[in-house]
Scaffold this active site. Structure first.
Site, mmCIF file in Angstrom:
data_model
loop_
_atom_site.group_PDB
_atom_site.id
_atom_site.type_symbol
_atom_site.label_atom_id
_atom_site.label_comp_id
_atom_site.label_asym_id
_atom_site.label_seq_id
_atom_site.Cartn_x
_atom_site.Cartn_y
_atom_site.Cartn_z
ATOM 1 C CB ILE A 97 35.967 29.528 -29.204
ATOM 2 C CG1 ILE A 97 35.072 29.364 -30.092
ATOM 3 C CG2 ILE A 97 35.954 28.607 -27.633
ATOM 4 C CD1 ILE A 97 34.842 28.064 -30.441
ATOM 5 C CE1 TYR A 98 39.909 34.903 -28.763
ATOM 6 C CE2 TYR A 98 39.005 36.833 -26.982
ATOM 7 C CZ TYR A 98 39.493 35.626 -28.987
ATOM 8 O OH TYR A 98 40.709 36.680 -29.732
ATOM 9 N N GLY A 109 35.513 24.681 -24.246
ATOM 10 C CA GLY A 109 35.468 25.016 -25.734
ATOM 11 C C GLY A 109 34.790 24.037 -27.109
ATOM 12 C CG ASN A 136 46.528 28.077 -30.618
ATOM 13 O OD1 ASN A 136 46.772 27.212 -30.173
ATOM 14 N ND2 ASN A 136 45.786 28.981 -30.764
ATOM 15 C CE1 TYR A 143 36.996 26.420 -33.354
ATOM 16 C CE2 TYR A 143 39.454 26.823 -33.510
ATOM 17 C CZ TYR A 143 38.007 26.586 -33.722
ATOM 18 O OH TYR A 143 37.915 27.860 -32.595
ATOM 19 C CE LYS A 145 37.844 17.192 -29.993
ATOM 20 N NZ LYS A 145 37.164 17.079 -29.076
#
Length: 173
Positions: A97-98, A109, A136, A143, A145
């Site tokens: 996911i960029y 995102g 990160n 993620y 969340k």
């Protein structure tokens, strides 16, 4: 919130995906890695040949996020043998996911993640998994969340640097 659009990508979109991939990966990780390792990774991971092969794989799907006619991010998901590690026939891997840094905080995102969730439900899969770099915290928090839990670790090779990714999974109901 502005209206952003998510569309499926095809082989013809490889240059747009390549540019987004290089830009967002650099924005996110250049300050934590050597210039040599970044260049080695970017040239290998986003080469024309690799991008075309990935887009041609029937077990991978790409989606582009758009702000009007400008590509601002993308999602890559894998099933079956396209999965980078687990190759669980009942799971979907989110490989990427960029989102461009200038669009952080605008829920792009989340829109891309929601598309991955939609794909998993359409395919009647039981879980979604991914690997995220242990350095990160923004991504890890995102993620968590969204209901992901850490279940393992694996090595991610960044040029000649061996880094640790946290593997996270969400069981679908």
């Amino acid at each position: 919130m502005e209206a952003y659009n998510i569309t499926p990508a095809s082989v013809e979109d490889y240059k747009s995906l390549q540019l987004i991939g290089k830009e967002t990966f650099s924005e996110t990780f250049a300050s934590s890695n050597t210039e040599e390792n970044m260049e080695m990774y970017l040239s290998k991971s986003f080469s024309d040949e690799k991008m075309i092969n990935e887009l041609s794989n029937k077990e991978s799907m790409f989606f582009i996020a758009w702000d009007k006619n400008v590509p601002i991010g993308y999602l890559k998901v894998n099933t079956g043998e396209a999965q980078t590690e687990l190759q669980d026939p009942f799971a979907l891997e989110i490989e990427r996911i960029y989102v461009k840094a200038s669009y952080h905080g605008k829920k792009i995102g989340q829109l891309l993640y929601d598309k991955a969730l939609e794909v998993a439900h359409q395919k009647d899969l039981k879980s979604i998994w991914l690997g995220v770099w242990e350095e990160n915290p923004r991504a890890i928090k995102f993620y968590e969340k969204n209901g992901f839990l850490a279940f393992d670790k694996h090595v991610f090779k960044m040029g000649d640097d061996m880094q640790t990714d946290i593997m996270m999974r969400k069981i679908l109901g």
